[in-house]
Design a protein around this motif. Sequence first.
Motif, mmCIF file in Angstrom:
data_model
loop_
_atom_site.group_PDB
_atom_site.id
_atom_site.type_symbol
_atom_site.label_atom_id
_atom_site.label_comp_id
_atom_site.label_asym_id
_atom_site.label_seq_id
_atom_site.Cartn_x
_atom_site.Cartn_y
_atom_site.Cartn_z
ATOM 1 N N ASN A 232 7.531 -49.390 -13.133
ATOM 2 C CA ASN A 232 8.442 -48.271 -12.976
ATOM 3 C C ASN A 232 9.818 -48.727 -13.457
ATOM 4 O O ASN A 232 10.414 -49.625 -12.860
ATOM 5 C CB ASN A 232 8.494 -47.870 -11.499
ATOM 6 C CG ASN A 232 9.405 -46.685 -11.244
ATOM 7 O OD1 ASN A 232 10.263 -46.363 -12.074
ATOM 8 N ND2 ASN A 232 9.237 -46.046 -10.104
ATOM 9 N N ARG B 262 12.770 -49.068 -10.871
ATOM 10 C CA ARG B 262 12.666 -49.808 -9.610
ATOM 11 C C ARG B 262 12.846 -51.317 -9.830
ATOM 12 O O ARG B 262 11.976 -52.128 -9.541
ATOM 13 C CB ARG B 262 11.302 -49.544 -8.938
ATOM 14 C CG ARG B 262 11.093 -48.120 -8.428
ATOM 15 C CD ARG B 262 11.992 -47.734 -7.272
ATOM 16 N NE ARG B 262 11.722 -48.415 -6.036
ATOM 17 C CZ ARG B 262 10.988 -47.921 -5.038
ATOM 18 N NH1 ARG B 262 10.424 -46.741 -5.140
ATOM 19 N NH2 ARG B 262 10.819 -48.597 -3.928
ATOM 20 N N ASP C 53 2.957 -46.355 -16.169
ATOM 21 C CA ASP C 53 3.601 -46.466 -14.857
ATOM 22 C C ASP C 53 2.695 -47.142 -13.836
ATOM 23 O O ASP C 53 3.108 -47.395 -12.712
ATOM 24 C CB ASP C 53 4.059 -45.095 -14.360
ATOM 25 C CG ASP C 53 2.915 -44.137 -14.122
ATOM 26 O OD1 ASP C 53 1.746 -44.555 -14.231
ATOM 27 O OD2 ASP C 53 3.168 -42.961 -13.830
ATOM 28 N N SER D 64 5.035 -50.841 -6.578
ATOM 29 C CA SER D 64 5.444 -49.495 -6.182
ATOM 30 C C SER D 64 4.440 -48.430 -6.621
ATOM 31 O O SER D 64 4.613 -47.268 -6.342
ATOM 32 C CB SER D 64 6.829 -49.170 -6.741
ATOM 33 O OG SER D 64 6.781 -49.125 -8.138
#
Lengths: 432, 165
Positions: free
Chosen positions: B12, B15, B42, B92
């Motif tokens: 990501n 992040r 992603d 994440s």
Amino acid sequence: MPRKTIKLSYLARIEGEAGLKLVVRDGAVESAELNIFEPPRFFEALLRGRACTEVADITARICGICPVAYQMSAVHAVEAALGVTMTGPLRGLRRLLYCGEWIESHTLHIYMLHAPDFLGYAGAVDMARDHGDAVRRGLQLKKAGNAIVALLGGREIHPINVRVGGFFRTPRRRDFAPLAETLKWAREAALETVRWAAGFDFPDRERDYTFVALRHAAEYPFNEGRIVSNRGLDIPAAAYDEHFEESHVARSTALHSQLRSGGAYLVGPLARYSLNFDRLSPIARDAARAGGLGPVCTNPYRSIVVRAVEVLHACDEALRIIEAYEEPDQPAVAIVPQAGTGCAATEAPRGLLYHRYRLDADGSIADARIVPPTSQNQASIEADLANYVGGFLDLPDEALRRRCEQTVRNYDPCISCSTHFLRLEIDRGPAA
Amino acid sequence: MSRRRIVIGIGNPERGDDAAGRQVARLLHGKLPDGIELAEQDGEATALLAGLDGAASAILVDACASGAPAGTVRRFDLSAAALPHGAFGVSSHGLGLAEAVGLARALGQLPARCILYAIEGESFAIGASLSPSVGIAVADVAQRIHAELIGDAEQGAASACTKPA
């Protein structure tokens, strides 16, 4: 005093971070709390001062699983403020795009997240070793949804082709030919999915829910309809704030929604289905009946079958829209910025998604309000846990933990993936 | 037999150190031998699975949080052994790399050669940039993948053997 605390804690996930705490005393559930501690992202504040034409691209970033829902509620709300209504092929394309997202999102949940609960696996990977054909079917079916979103949205994730007034680019009729073939296969796969899910064992649990969903004069709802309930509510989206309220609870960064008249309510597939059974396409209705569902479903564990029925409807509806499609003269209708307030509710895969925007005379956003389905369902999730899990307390700890997770997953909250990784902690209190 | 070869940088970009895999992909842009695909993802499992579909060889790069010092680089030969449990649990992406690889293996779709470079992250905060030690590791991994693939190209199309870790 025999006391058991079941704590399912933490996993970071892009769509949500949450945990679950269940306190049991004397063989009964004392409290059930879903703790959503994802940091708030302040999208509503971020939208203030931005041009109303930017809503589709900004709000699509709220969720990686259902960006189309955010785009749809956003553009319809702004269009309501500007006095613009979608008609003809542009309206059809918006519905088609929504079909794609339902297929993607529901199929992911059915096959990757929820089915392992029913078949007794820790997750999709373990399930795939024994049920490879089913998992392949699920993955392929999800791809059919991706294909719709990629064609109409410009790409599969965070689509970029939606705009206030319509689209940036609309497809030619011939662009749909390969997609139609894919969707014919997908419709059969969806039918098989209904049969597959209907064969699972379901806990015998029912509750007298207050269902809330859109209802349209002729269609199973995606983008349009009045907000109705099984308790007599029947309002336009513009009256949402008069009937629903959000409140903050200390344990959660998500707001809890309630009816102003009192009580929790439920949005999502179970509500949509139970309030709109007569609007399903015949093939979906027949499959639902064959799968053991009546016109109303109050057993949340059967939501996996209802989702499968909705995937079937979405495949069938997508084919119908493609068949009827006529290329529009323009990809979008002209809009004129003006002051005003517009509201819209659309049906995200997880349920009603409400947006309201107040615009200044230059079309900039003065105020925005977004109420997602997971926050509306939070009170119902907790009530389900409190009501249902009490009957499973004799199960061994591991089985009980799984049952708690399965109960949360009935709702397909954006945090549902995290529950795969949750840890169980039991505090049995002092020995008797 | 497919000859499709792919490098996928996962993460990501918003992040912090979770962007490490994508940064590696960006450094490799335009530098790989002809015919090798380069992608950024992603990390969502089904998309990753689709990316691996039909590939004879795949190199994946992702951030991880296993407790090792930030910037630690580990190379896993996924065609030889499963991912160590838990190393990617704090990524994440919820249903992510470990599930994609696990599904590919369970369904018989794992590329015959599948390598993972894992870069230990430090901060996964929203909007953060790469930590300095992770930035160094990103450059190192890009160089190692480049050397690995150039080495493959020099060995010729007949060889698909895996280098020792």
